[in-house]
Design an enzyme around this catalytic site. Sequence first.
Site, PDB file in Angstrom:
ATOM      1  N   ARG A  51     -25.878 -42.947  13.845  1.00 54.45           N
ATOM      2  CA  ARG A  51     -26.928 -42.040  13.409  1.00 54.45           C
ATOM      3  C   ARG A  51     -28.275 -42.286  14.060  1.00 54.45           C
ATOM      4  NH1 ARG A  51     -24.018 -41.764   9.521  1.00 54.45           N
ATOM      5  NH2 ARG A  51     -23.645 -43.892  10.120  1.00 54.45           N
ATOM      6  N   THR A  52     -28.696 -43.541  14.083  1.00 57.94           N
ATOM      7  CA  THR A  52     -30.057 -43.781  14.554  1.00 57.94           C
ATOM      8  C   THR A  52     -30.185 -43.381  16.022  1.00 57.94           C
ATOM      9  OG1 THR A  52     -30.259 -45.549  12.958  1.00 57.94           O
ATOM     10  CG2 THR A  52     -31.909 -45.493  14.677  1.00 57.94           C
ATOM     11  N   LYS A  80     -26.518 -60.569  31.830  1.00 59.64           N
ATOM     12  CA  LYS A  80     -26.858 -61.433  32.975  1.00 59.64           C
ATOM     13  C   LYS A  80     -27.957 -62.416  32.594  1.00 59.64           C
ATOM     14  CE  LYS A  80     -26.059 -57.653  36.243  1.00 59.64           C
ATOM     15  NZ  LYS A  80     -26.767 -56.730  37.137  1.00 59.64           N
ATOM     16  N   ARG A 101     -33.060 -51.138  19.433  1.00 55.43           N
ATOM     17  CA  ARG A 101     -32.394 -51.807  18.296  1.00 55.43           C
ATOM     18  C   ARG A 101     -31.816 -53.117  18.808  1.00 55.43           C
ATOM     19  NH1 ARG A 101     -28.126 -49.418  14.013  1.00 55.43           N
ATOM     20  NH2 ARG A 101     -30.094 -48.662  13.193  1.00 55.43           N
ATOM     21  N   HIS A 129     -36.531 -51.604   9.442  1.00 53.53           N
ATOM     22  CA  HIS A 129     -35.942 -50.393  10.034  1.00 53.53           C
ATOM     23  C   HIS A 129     -36.903 -49.242   9.714  1.00 53.53           C
ATOM     24  CE1 HIS A 129     -33.256 -47.477  11.491  1.00 53.53           C
ATOM     25  NE2 HIS A 129     -32.139 -47.842  10.909  1.00 53.53           N
TER      26      HIS A 129
HETATM   27  C1  NCD Z   1     -28.695 -48.655   8.504  1.00 53.11           C
HETATM   28  C2  NCD Z   1     -29.011 -49.815   9.428  1.00 53.11           C
HETATM   29  O1  NCD Z   1     -28.637 -49.789  10.592  1.00 53.11           O
HETATM   30  O2  NCD Z   1     -29.655 -50.744   8.957  1.00 53.11           O
HETATM   31  N1  NCD Z   1     -28.093 -47.597   9.162  1.00 53.11           N
HETATM   32  C3  NCD Z   1     -28.885 -46.634   9.702  1.00 53.11           C
HETATM   33  O3  NCD Z   1     -29.625 -46.852  10.617  1.00 53.11           O
HETATM   34  N2  NCD Z   1     -28.868 -45.438   9.096  1.00 53.11           N
HETATM   35  C4  NCD Z   1     -27.957 -49.029   7.291  1.00 53.11           C
HETATM   36  C5  NCD Z   1     -26.684 -49.778   7.445  1.00 53.11           C
HETATM   37  O4  NCD Z   1     -26.206 -50.045   8.558  1.00 53.11           O
HETATM   38  O5  NCD Z   1     -26.109 -50.125   6.405  1.00 53.11           O
END
Ligand code: NCD
Length: 308
Positions: A51-52, A80, A101, A129
């Site tokens: 999703r992100t 590397k 991320r 997040h």
């Molecule tokens: C969340 C995350 O990555 O922290 N997911 C997301 O980005 N919607 C929640 C999760 O992974 O549980």
Amino acid sequence: MQHLISPLDFSVEKLDELLDLANDIEQNPEKYVHACEGKKLATCFYEPSTRTRLSFEAAMLNLGGSVLGFSDAASSSATKGESVSDTIRVISCYADICAIRHPKEGAALVASSKSLIPVINAGDGGHQHPTQTLTDLLTIRSLKGRLDSLTIGLCGDLKFGRTVHSLIHALIRYQNVKFVLISPEELRVPDYIRNDVLLENNIEFREMVRLEDAIPSLDILYMTRVQKERFFNEEDYVRMKDFYILNAKKLKLAKEDMLILHPLPRVNEISIEIDDDPRAVYFKQAQYGVYVRMALILTLLKEAGKLC
Ligand code: NCD
């Protein structure tokens, strides 16, 4: 250079403007289809995501821009031995804005210190997040009409769940917000959240173990999955993973207008039998995630002087 590393990087006023912009995008998407023409977003994902990453990419494409990046550390030069700061310095030459991320807490902050372009933290380990928090705030404000005077239940893995940590940070800035922290003993919020955020700011909160006991008082129920990847052993995860399952029977105890949010992915913590209940808004929340990321990209590019 303005980045988004923590949910507190925007003042409450600035955040309000951002959420207003997201609502305008929702209402008038055609106004924005060329807004980022010629601009590039880099998505650097060293940790799994559906999703992100895709919502960032969809956001940039909706704005007429383009995207490049990687979705797996194994396919980047990290294998590397390249440092995150070197990678971001180089990406600054290729793209106008970057979403990153990383499994290590603080990685996005390090990246932003060396970057020549705006950096967005798309999740750093179990820490923060912030774009999920923007999504959560937009969902609550749009569907409830306010961010103040709310009793918010956070349920599940409050220890490792970074979305919970970020959301608490962001919500304490609004008046009369109370928290009910619902988790097994082993997965309670970390001390730095309990002491330095909640107690330090005199925020009203209760810690509870049983969801049934907590649910009747809530305006918002924020469910989370047990964060399998952050457990040290499989046995503990297996013991915890089905601790909470929100089903139709438990939902009967809730207010008629309580909203159920979940950052997704869901595992077992919400039974699919309640997906069609009007209070279940987690899929709408995913849609709000695109609008708010569009608003964020526009805002950061404008501040960086990259849009006229
Ligand atoms: C969340 C995350 O990555 O922290 N997911 C997301 O980005 N919607 C929640 C999760 O992974 O549980």
